[in-house]
Design a protein around this motif. Structure first.
Motif, PDB file in Angstrom:
ATOM      1  N   UNK A 101       4.714   2.428   4.345  1.00 19.92           N
ATOM      2  CA  UNK A 101       3.394   2.155   3.504  1.00 19.92           C
ATOM      3  C   UNK A 101       2.675   2.922   3.385  1.00 19.92           C
ATOM      4  N   UNK A 102       2.289   3.668   2.137  1.00 16.69           N
ATOM      5  CA  UNK A 102       1.070   4.711   1.779  1.00 16.69           C
ATOM      6  C   UNK A 102      -0.048   3.798   2.337  1.00 16.69           C
ATOM      7  N   UNK A 103      -1.166   4.659   2.433  1.00 18.16           N
ATOM      8  CA  UNK A 103      -2.455   4.140   3.043  1.00 18.16           C
ATOM      9  C   UNK A 103      -3.015   3.077   2.176  1.00 18.16           C
ATOM     10  N   UNK A 104      -2.811   2.790   0.918  1.00 20.56           N
ATOM     11  CA  UNK A 104      -3.354   1.747   0.181  1.00 20.56           C
ATOM     12  C   UNK A 104      -2.864   0.590   0.429  1.00 20.56           C
ATOM     13  N   UNK A 105      -1.573   0.507   0.310  1.00 24.08           N
ATOM     14  CA  UNK A 105      -0.695  -0.589   0.792  1.00 24.08           C
ATOM     15  C   UNK A 105      -0.885  -1.161   2.320  1.00 24.08           C
ATOM     16  N   UNK A 140       1.428   6.107  12.189  1.00 25.79           N
ATOM     17  CA  UNK A 140       1.713   7.194  10.881  1.00 25.79           C
ATOM     18  C   UNK A 140       3.068   7.752  11.121  1.00 25.79           C
ATOM     19  N   UNK A 141       4.078   7.573  10.022  1.00 27.99           N
ATOM     20  CA  UNK A 141       5.371   8.233  10.452  1.00 27.99           C
ATOM     21  C   UNK A 141       5.657   9.270   9.809  1.00 27.99           C
ATOM     22  N   UNK A 142       5.104   9.565   8.531  1.00 28.76           N
ATOM     23  CA  UNK A 142       5.269  10.876   7.709  1.00 28.76           C
ATOM     24  C   UNK A 142       4.406  10.998   6.686  1.00 28.76           C
ATOM     25  N   UNK A 143       4.282  12.244   6.092  1.00 29.24           N
ATOM     26  CA  UNK A 143       3.344  12.684   5.188  1.00 29.24           C
ATOM     27  C   UNK A 143       3.985  13.164   3.716  1.00 29.24           C
ATOM     28  N   UNK A 144       3.506  12.626   2.785  1.00 29.30           N
ATOM     29  CA  UNK A 144       3.985  12.771   1.611  1.00 29.30           C
ATOM     30  C   UNK A 144       3.002  13.771   0.626  1.00 29.30           C
ATOM     31  N   UNK A 145       3.157  14.891   0.320  1.00 26.60           N
ATOM     32  CA  UNK A 145       2.245  15.891  -0.242  1.00 26.60           C
ATOM     33  C   UNK A 145       2.552  15.825  -1.805  1.00 26.60           C
ATOM     34  N   UNK A 339      -9.318   3.050   2.872  1.00 25.35           N
ATOM     35  CA  UNK A 339      -9.817   2.057   2.381  1.00 25.35           C
ATOM     36  C   UNK A 339     -10.758   2.258   1.132  1.00 25.35           C
ATOM     37  N   UNK A 340     -10.999   3.277   0.767  1.00 27.69           N
ATOM     38  CA  UNK A 340     -11.461   3.647  -0.728  1.00 27.69           C
ATOM     39  C   UNK A 340     -10.660   3.337  -1.671  1.00 27.69           C
ATOM     40  N   UNK A 341      -9.337   3.627  -1.411  1.00 26.17           N
ATOM     41  CA  UNK A 341      -8.343   3.878  -2.368  1.00 26.17           C
ATOM     42  C   UNK A 341      -8.065   2.220  -2.700  1.00 26.17           C
TER      43      UNK A 341
END
Length: 357
Positions: A101-105, A140-145, A339-341
């Motif tokens: 789940x990305x931050x917004x979800x 936090x599992x992974x980072x997607x740039x 939270x802003x997203x």
């Protein structure tokens, strides 16, 4: 392949490569104590979107270490679909853990109370940098740039200078040269939209998109079309030398000599953090805890780049040798608070459509 926020490097995903990676890690670090498998013990179920899987070698390692299996159940085409499933089944989850789940979800799911608190003993290896919940319900599992990628040979063969910044992309020198996945339909495109908001703020991002539109940027309906069909750096049929794509894309295009015809424009990179959590009312919460521990472990985190085309959240985890020269982890990507997203995404997309229509 369904739309995702990452692109898996095909050269690096082969089972033999993953097996060698796990073997090397075990030899270097020592394998955790093994527990005899119990054939009667139900497996822990991980809910994920389509395309997210755990390689067999890592599933086997998990079973050796815990004594029970790990199953992945796909419940959505993408992170949005996964989140919808989690909120629809709140209180009666169909699995034990959710991942990807990305931050917004992730924030949306937290608001629906679908996760239970759990702090993994593995979470003190840098993952705390990305905490978005005071109750520690997510890890936090992974980072997607996501960045603008450039076909270097296209510019070299024409003796033209590559762009360097977001501002350059709106200049006449680069008119009609960029393929951009639709922000309202793709995670990659939405990440680029966030990059422009992070860079230009609420007072400037709309005018920047107006300049992009006037400069002939090509909006396409899916990331696969943008990268595989329109981008000249990945296909013989593509004609556009600029594309919005994951920062790991240069690793996918590696040649036998270790070089890549594709490069990333560092000034354009935006970072999304992806999370996993134990589902509230999970049938096997203790086993779910072990699954989270495993996802955060050195063993699994070392496999993230070659398996998923993303970056580990754990500190001091080495990337594949081939990545270091062409797809290193960015040190200063743009970001926005999750939270802003979550609060503004619908408005941002509505206003973006008004600019682009």
């Amino acid at each position: 392949m369904s739309e995702k926020l990452r692109r898996v490097p095909s050269r690096l995903v082969a089972g033999a490569v993953t097996a060698m990676l796990v073997t090397a890690l075990v030899a270097a670090c020592g394998e955790p104590a093994e527990t005899p498998p119990d054939p009667a013990a139900p497996a822990v179920t991980v809910l994920a979107y389509e395309g997210w899987n755990v390689p067999p070698e890592l599933r086997d390692a998990f079973q050796r270490q815990t004594g029970f299996g790990l199953e992945v159940e796909h419940v959505g085409a993408d992170a949005a679909g996964l989140t919808e499933h989690l909120t629809a089944t709140e209180g009666e989850p169909t699995g034990d853990v959710a991942v990807g789940l990305p931050g917004r979800y992730a924030k949306r799911a937290l608001g629906a109370d679908v996760f239970a608190p759990y702090t993994s003993p593995e979470a003190n290896q840098g993952q705390h940098r990305f905490t978005i919940d005071d109750q520690q319900r997510l890890s936090a599992i992974d980072l997607a740039d996501v960045c603008v990628n450039v076909d270097k040979s296209w510019f070299t063969s024409r003796d033209r200078t590559q762009p360097k910044t977001l501002a350059d992309l709106a200049r006449p020198d680069y008119a009609g040269l960029m393929a951009l996945p639709d922000p309202s339909r793709t995670e990659v495109g939405f990440a680029f939209l966030q990059a422009t908001i992070a860079r230009y703020g609420e007072t400037g991002w709309r005018s920047y998109w107006q300049r992009l539109r006037g400069n002939g940027a090509h909006i396409v309906g899916s990331f696969d079309v943008a990268y595989d069909d329109r981008f000249s750096g990945s296909s013989t049929s593509g004609s556009l030398p600029l594309v919005v794509a994951p920062a790991s894309s240069p690793a996918e295009e590696l040649k036998d000599d270790g070089t890549s015809p594709v490069a990333v424009l560092p000034d354009t990179c935006f970072r999304t953090v992806r999370y996993a959590g134990v589902l509230a009312d999970a049938e096997y919460p203790e086993r779910a805890h072990r699954a989270i521990d495993f996802l955060l472990s050195q063993q699994f985190q070392t496999a993230i780049a070659p398996t998923y085309g993303t970056y580990p959240t754990r500190e001091r985890v080495s990337l594949p040798d081939d990545w270091r020269g062409v797809a290193p982890m960015r040190t200063e990507p743009m970001t926005l608070p999750a939270a802003d997203v979550t609060t503004n995404e619908r408005r941002w997309l509505r206003e973006w459509r008004q600019v682009w229509r």
